[in-house]
Design a protein around this motif. Structure first.
Motif, short mmCIF file in Angstrom:
data_model
loop_
_atom_site.label_atom_id
_atom_site.label_comp_id
_atom_site.label_asym_id
_atom_site.label_seq_id
_atom_site.Cartn_x
_atom_site.Cartn_y
_atom_site.Cartn_z
N SER A 1 0.88 -1.12 -0.11
CA SER A 1 0.05 -0.03 0.19
C SER A 1 0.99 1.01 0.16
N ASP A 2 1.92 1.34 0.90
CA ASP A 2 2.65 2.34 0.93
C ASP A 2 3.84 2.75 0.24
N GLU A 3 4.02 1.83 -0.72
CA GLU A 3 5.07 1.69 -1.83
C GLU A 3 4.78 2.58 -3.05
N ASP A 4 5.61 2.75 -3.98
CA ASP A 4 5.40 3.43 -5.16
C ASP A 4 4.53 2.62 -6.03
N VAL A 5 3.93 3.43 -6.96
CA VAL A 5 3.11 2.89 -7.86
C VAL A 5 3.78 1.64 -8.81
N SER A 6 5.02 1.77 -8.96
CA SER A 6 5.61 0.67 -9.72
C SER A 6 5.60 -0.68 -9.07
N ALA A 7 5.24 -0.70 -7.73
CA ALA A 7 4.89 -1.87 -6.95
C ALA A 7 3.64 -2.69 -7.46
N VAL A 8 2.91 -2.06 -8.51
CA VAL A 8 1.90 -2.92 -8.99
C VAL A 8 2.33 -4.11 -9.59
N ILE A 9 3.37 -4.02 -9.88
CA ILE A 9 4.06 -5.39 -10.60
C ILE A 9 4.18 -6.59 -9.60
N ARG A 10 4.32 -6.31 -8.45
CA ARG A 10 4.66 -7.26 -7.40
C ARG A 10 3.78 -8.43 -7.10
N PRO A 11 2.54 -8.20 -7.02
CA PRO A 11 1.68 -9.39 -6.99
C PRO A 11 1.62 -10.45 -8.24
N LEU A 12 1.99 -9.76 -9.54
CA LEU A 12 2.12 -10.69 -10.54
C LEU A 12 3.41 -11.49 -10.47
N GLU A 13 4.40 -10.66 -10.14
CA GLU A 13 5.79 -11.43 -9.81
C GLU A 13 5.62 -12.51 -8.90
N GLU A 14 4.92 -12.51 -8.02
CA GLU A 14 4.67 -13.26 -6.89
C GLU A 14 3.89 -14.65 -7.23
N LYS A 15 2.84 -14.21 -8.21
CA LYS A 15 2.06 -15.41 -8.66
C LYS A 15 2.70 -16.22 -9.64
N THR A 16 3.61 -15.54 -10.53
CA THR A 16 4.24 -16.33 -11.58
C THR A 16 5.67 -16.88 -11.08
N GLY A 17 6.41 -16.36 -10.10
CA GLY A 17 7.76 -16.60 -9.66
C GLY A 17 8.64 -16.03 -10.49
N VAL A 18 8.31 -14.89 -11.12
CA VAL A 18 9.21 -14.12 -11.92
C VAL A 18 9.66 -12.99 -10.96
N VAL A 19 10.73 -12.61 -10.95
CA VAL A 19 11.37 -11.25 -10.52
C VAL A 19 11.81 -10.35 -11.60
N VAL A 20 11.32 -9.39 -11.96
CA VAL A 20 11.88 -8.39 -12.88
C VAL A 20 13.04 -7.48 -12.43
N LYS A 21 14.27 -7.50 -12.64
CA LYS A 21 15.28 -6.71 -12.00
C LYS A 21 16.33 -6.72 -13.02
N ARG A 22 17.31 -5.71 -12.66
CA ARG A 22 18.26 -5.28 -13.61
C ARG A 22 19.38 -6.62 -13.88
N TRP A 23 19.60 -6.97 -15.15
CA TRP A 23 20.60 -8.06 -15.36
C TRP A 23 22.12 -7.72 -14.79
N LYS A 24 22.85 -8.43 -14.35
CA LYS A 24 23.98 -8.45 -13.62
C LYS A 24 25.23 -7.94 -14.93
N ASP A 25 25.01 -8.44 -16.01
CA ASP A 25 25.79 -8.25 -17.09
C ASP A 25 25.51 -6.86 -17.82
N GLU A 26 24.70 -6.25 -17.19
CA GLU A 26 24.50 -4.76 -17.96
C GLU A 26 25.62 -3.81 -17.73
#
Length: 297
Positions: free
Chosen positions: A272-297
């Motif tokens: 609730s108190d996180e930024d609107v970009s956190a709307v992605i988090r329930p879908l990540e939790e449901k799918t087991g996918v975490v969108v994050k910066r790749w280490k080789d960038e």
């Protein structure tokens, strides 16, 4: 003009600093002590109540988080309406319903004061830079008189017609923020699971037809997993519900926005108190996918 400002949150405090920097004699009221102290340190004067504040100034700006907060500030023995007199101008930058705008405007008009609903867009960054977009509903002469102050905090200040029109446009804008944020959440999760570097996905879409400014807002927060609020999930949820209520009152079906509201509502339960970009988090939790910066960038 002497200026009053009520509501020194993440938007209001930088707006006040810009007003002070422009040389306006400024009075402030807020619920929290630290931002009052900071405003005073920059040259503002503190008033004890909204009523006392409006009695000291020519024009009052309010920037408040919730409709009930607006009611609390405007009504009651110590509210703005109680202290309003002939010739005062009151401007509300809060995101509320056009019905509440009209209610407030009518109450102030009975005291001889004028009102503009003037929601803003541009986020805390725009508030700090003085580059907000400000959509103003109400009497055009009032808008003209207030422009000198509004131009200090915004670089695109527009009169949009009758009282409530500013809020209609802001609610439609934030409805689209919800829709775009929900859609881009699905897009990022989809790309990540398919093996696409999300930074590359963003870069390509930014130069293509599927881009929206919501991607600029969210990309670094998602990829760096930094969800500290700039505009919180709970406030987006509030705005989307106001927009859906408006659509219902107009008998307009808004199926896509309704689905987006469901995604925002799910995010609100845990983030609730996180930024609107956190709307992605329930879908990540449901799918087991975490969108994050790749280490080789």
């Amino acid at each position: 003009m002497k200026v009053g400002f009520i509501g020194l949150g993440t938007m209001g405090l930088p707006m006040v600093k810009n007003i002070l920097a422009a040389g306006f004699d400024t009075y402030v009221v807020s619920r929290s002590r630290p931002p009052i102290d900071e405003a005073v340190a920059h040259g503002a004067k503190e008033a004890e109540s909204p009523k006392e504040l409006i009695e000291q100034v020519d024009i009052v700006l309010t920037c408040l988080p919730l409709p009930q907060t607006v009611v609390d500030v405007y009504e009651g023995d110590n509210g703005l309406v109680a202290g309003a007199t002939e010739g005062k101008i009151v401007i509300d930058h809060s995101t509320v319903s056009p019905e509440l705008n009209k209610q407030v405007s009518t109450s102030l008009a009975a005291k001889g004061a004028s009102f503009l609903d003037a929601p803003v867009s541009g986020g805390p960054m725009g508030a700090k830079a003085g580059t907000l977009t400000i959509m103003c509903g109400g009497d055009h002469d009032t808008f003209t008189h207030a422009y000198e102050v509004l131009n200090v905090i915004g670089d695109y200040v527009v009169h949009v017609g009758q009282t409530g029109n500013g809020s209609v446009i802001k609610l439609i804008n934030n409805m689209l923020v919800g829709v775009h944020t929900a859609a881009l959440s699905e897009a990022y999760v989809m790309g990540e699971k398919a093996g696409v570097n999300p930074a590359v996905l963003y870069d390509i879409i930014k130069k293509s037809s599927g881009f929206s400014k919501s991607m600029d807002w969210s990309v670094d927060a998602i990829l760096d997993r930094q969800f500290e609020q700039r505009f919180s999930v709970k406030l987006l949820h509030k705005d989307m519900n106001l927009a859906l209520d408006l659509a219902k009152g107009l008998d307009i079906p808004v199926q896509v926005a309704t689905l987006a509201e469901e995604m925002v509502s799910k995010a609100k339960k845990e983030h609730s108190d996180e930024d609107v970009s956190a709307v992605i988090r329930p879908l990540e939790e449901k799918t087991g996918v975490v969108v994050k910066r790749w280490k080789d960038e």
